[in-house]
Design an enzyme around this catalytic site. Structure first.
Site, PDB file in Angstrom:
ATOM      1  N   LYS A  72       2.079   3.752 -11.008  1.00  0.00           N
ATOM      2  CA  LYS A  72       1.214   2.657 -10.564  1.00  0.00           C
ATOM      3  C   LYS A  72       1.052   1.621 -11.683  1.00  0.00           C
ATOM      4  CE  LYS A  72      -0.257   4.063  -6.416  1.00  0.00           C
ATOM      5  NZ  LYS A  72      -0.001   3.327  -5.158  1.00  0.00           N
ATOM      6  N   TYR A  86       2.097   9.829 -10.971  1.00  0.00           N
ATOM      7  CA  TYR A  86       1.566   8.892  -9.979  1.00  0.00           C
ATOM      8  C   TYR A  86       0.870   7.713 -10.667  1.00  0.00           C
ATOM      9  CZ  TYR A  86      -1.339   7.447  -5.946  1.00  0.00           C
ATOM     10  OH  TYR A  86      -1.968   6.751  -4.944  1.00  0.00           O
ATOM     11  N   LEU A 126       0.812  -1.213   0.000  1.00  0.00           N
ATOM     12  CA  LEU A 126       0.000   0.000   0.000  1.00  0.00           C
ATOM     13  C   LEU A 126       0.847   1.264   0.000  1.00  0.00           C
ATOM     14  CD1 LEU A 126      -1.759  -2.330   1.557  1.00  0.00           C
ATOM     15  CD2 LEU A 126      -3.126  -0.413   2.329  1.00  0.00           C
ATOM     16  N   ASN A 184     -11.656   6.514  -5.165  1.00  0.00           N
ATOM     17  CA  ASN A 184     -11.183   7.491  -4.184  1.00  0.00           C
ATOM     18  C   ASN A 184     -11.651   7.097  -2.783  1.00  0.00           C
ATOM     19  OD1 ASN A 184     -10.146   9.854  -6.054  1.00  0.00           O
ATOM     20  ND2 ASN A 184     -12.073   9.148  -6.920  1.00  0.00           N
TER      21      ASN A 184
END
Length: 306
Positions: free
Chosen positions: A147, A143, A74, A172
């Protein structure tokens, strides 16, 4: 299982640790800061072990993987809105760090690796809504690109080394323990500003549509992957519907019974007009469905702050 949680003291990680302990697992958390957001009940739990460390420490990672059956990744050192300011740091700290993690996982023969990716950024401007897992990816921020690159390296390691892994592309997430004074997470930021009587900086006219996922529903999806035996490797995890930022503000105002103050700002280049995830695959394969409406989630979040 002995489960390693990388980023276990953060917003999502702390909720995941609680869920794993509740289900009877032994949990080892690796984070840069302890105790972070972990409740005292976790810190004192006999099946919990907390370690300070990060992806940039190969020796520490090696120790962390000792005896581990499954790992949740995470960790992220960047945010979507700021990652374009220093993409080199984004790649070095997140992508290279994850490759070091994969090497350790391969070395010990890890049975199960679960990576929490970003359903909100990897797809870019959607061609169709809701967005299914096979939609093309064209992220507009470093970002999201990072990912997606991590996802592809996971697939490479599965192909070359048999490292079994799964990817969750989250919408989100929001909920209890999320910081309301940070710059990430529209629900948390807007809720905090309304409660403090501060103006909300709204980028654009508020018509931007997003998929807001309550943290409890997100954690339930993560836990289901620990025992999943199917063929799918990638899952969108969202709320099942989209809300405009104007609708979000209206909902928060109703929950708090406070009038919002709004300061309109120019649209940002990396903001897409709509992002709502198709979650049919998760429903079919994981028997998972979100159970918390936006109203219910904001009410629970608000109660935790008063």
């Amino acid at each position: 299982m002995q489960v390693l949680v990388l980023g276990g003291t953060g917003f999502l990680g702390s909720h995941l640790v609680v869920g794993l302990l509740r289900e009877g697992h032994r949990v080892r958390s690796v984070s840069r800061h302890l105790p972070g957001l972990l409740p005292v009940s976790c810190l004192n739990h006999p099946r919990f072990e907390g370690i300070e460390g990060d992806l940039g420490d190969p020796a520490g990672l090696r120790r962390s993987f000792d005896g581990v059956d499954a790992c949740f990744h995470l960790v992220s050192t960047t945010l979507p809105h700021s990652s374009n300011n220093d993409p080199i740091f984004d790649v070095q700290s997140n992508l290279v760090g994850t490759l070091q993690l994969l090497e350790e996982a391969r070395r010990i023969g890890l049975r199960r690796l679960i990576f929490v990716s970003s359903g909100g950024t990897v797809y870019g401007v959607p061609r169709t809504v809701p967005i299914a897992e096979d939609h093309p990816t064209a992220a507009l921020c470093s970002y999201g690109i990072t990912k997606r690159a991590i996802e592809q390296y996971l697939e490479l390691y599965r192909h070359l080394h048999g490292l079994e892994n799964w990817v969750l592309r989250l919408a989100n997430p929001y909920g209890e323990r999320q910081r309301t004074v940070a710059s990430q997470g529209a629900v948390a930021v807007f809720l905090g500003k309304i409660m403090r009587g501060e103006p909300i900086e709204l980028w654009g006219d508020g018509s931007t549509v997003r998929d807001f996922l309550y943290v409890g529903d997100a954690i339930e999806a993560m836990l289901r992957l620990l025992t999943y035996q199917g063929e799918e490797r990638l899952f969108n995890i969202g709320s099942g519907r989209g809300y405009s930022l104007n609708q979000l503000i209206h909902t928060i105002a109703g929950v708090t019974q406070q009038e919002p103050r709004i300061s309109h700002m120019p649209v940002r280049g990396f903001d897409v007009p709509s992002n709502v995830l198709c979650i049919e695959r998760a429903g079919r394969e994981l028997a998972w469905q979100p159970r918390t409406s936006l109203q219910q989630g904001i009410e629970a979040f608000h109660r935790s702050l008063i």
